[in-house]
Design a protein around this motif. Structure first.
Motif, PDB file in Angstrom:
ATOM      1  N   ALA A  22     -57.593 -11.389  17.097  1.00  0.00           N
ATOM      2  CA  ALA A  22     -57.089 -12.724  17.392  1.00  0.00           C
ATOM      3  C   ALA A  22     -57.012 -13.512  16.090  1.00  0.00           C
ATOM      4  CB  ALA A  22     -58.017 -13.428  18.364  1.00  0.00           C
ATOM      5  N   GLY A  23     -56.057 -14.407  16.023  1.00  0.00           N
ATOM      6  CA  GLY A  23     -56.020 -15.358  14.915  1.00  0.00           C
ATOM      7  C   GLY A  23     -56.334 -16.707  15.530  1.00  0.00           C
ATOM      8  N   VAL A  24     -55.486 -17.680  15.207  1.00  0.00           N
ATOM      9  CA  VAL A  24     -55.589 -18.959  15.906  1.00  0.00           C
ATOM     10  C   VAL A  24     -55.270 -18.730  17.382  1.00  0.00           C
ATOM     11  CG1 VAL A  24     -54.594 -21.256  16.096  1.00  0.00           C
ATOM     12  CG2 VAL A  24     -54.967 -20.237  13.848  1.00  0.00           C
ATOM     13  N   GLY A  25     -54.329 -17.819  17.617  1.00  0.00           N
ATOM     14  CA  GLY A  25     -53.970 -17.441  18.984  1.00  0.00           C
ATOM     15  C   GLY A  25     -54.395 -16.007  19.258  1.00  0.00           C
ATOM     16  N   PRO A  26     -54.292 -15.587  20.520  1.00  0.00           N
ATOM     17  CA  PRO A  26     -54.721 -14.234  20.897  1.00  0.00           C
ATOM     18  C   PRO A  26     -53.738 -13.159  20.407  1.00  0.00           C
ATOM     19  CG  PRO A  26     -53.649 -15.324  22.750  1.00  0.00           C
ATOM     20  CD  PRO A  26     -53.767 -16.361  21.660  1.00  0.00           C
TER      21      PRO A  26
END
Ligand code: HEC
Length: 203
Positions: A94-98
């Protein structure tokens, strides 16, 4: 005498300032008047939404757009825009979002352990093509308060391209919807009967 000159000078500066300000106002007014022309286009293109005036929700059905979508173009968009927050490979972090591998047809909030907003988690059933279309058009109106800080993709074609590519991120890609399928078809259980299957020449 001298102070008279000074006063004149100040007056000149004030007048110049006021003129500058007014010019700005006029410029603003002119520019603002142009803006409504664009929305008018998409409203005209949408088939008469029976009375539900204020809602821009009259999205064209996604199925016909998907039938002619270009996943390579979608990949290019995703790898330019979405990549800031998302990974796409199987098992990607995951980053900022999945991670988005396998999201099409998966439950909302499909990545184990990702801290989704309550609004997104509250959505029932799997991600359908129609829902992804709405979501990517304006995340914050599909899930008010979502943390996906992304304005959305305005172009119907580009959204379809992206969704068509997302669909390929799967061990077992969801079949494309039949182009003449009614847009309002309730989130059908994935058990589509056989006749539709051979119509999926996409990779
Ligand atoms: C600024 C960061 C950011 C950008 C850019 C972004 N996303 Fe997201 N995305 C998120 C976040 C954060 C979430 C989780 C939202 C929530 O929990 O409400 C999310 C959730 C999603 C989901 C739902 C995933 C699930 O498991 O249910 C999809 C699908 C998605 N994004 C697709 C995209 C696509 C496609 C793009 C590019 C067009 C994009 N996102 C651009 C941050 C972003």
């Amino acid at each position: 005498m001298d102070s008279m000159e000074v006063n004149k000078g100040i007056a000149a500066i004030l007048v110049a300032g006021i003129l500058f300000f007014l010019t700005g106002l006029i410029g603003d007014a002119l520019v603002r008047e142009r803006l409504p022309e664009k929305p008018a286009l998409s409203i005209a293109a949408a088939p008469a939404a029976s009375g539900a005036g204020a809602q821009p929700a009259a999205l064209p059905p996604i199925a016909p757009l998907l039938a002619s979508a270009d996943p390579a173009a979608g990949e290019a968009i995703a790898k330019k825009v979405c990549v800031a927050c998302h990974t796409f490979t199987k098992g990607g972090k995951a980053g900022v979002g999945p991670n988005l591998y396998g999201v099409v047809g998966a439950p909302h909030g499909h990545m184990e352990g990702f801290n989704y907003t309550a609004g997104l988690k509250a959505k029932q059933g799997p991600w359908t093509y129609e829902e992804l279309n709405e979501w990517l058009r304006k995340p914050n109106s599909f899930v008010p308060g979502t943390r996906m800080a992304f304005a959305g993709i305005n172009s119907d074609k580009q959204r379809a391209d992206v969704i068509d590519w997302l669909r390929t991120l799967s061990d077992n890609p969801e079949p494309l919807p039949s182009p003449d399928q009614a847009p309002a078809a309730a989130p059908a259980p994935a058990a589509a009967p056989a006749p539709a299957a051979p119509a999926a020449p996409k990779p």
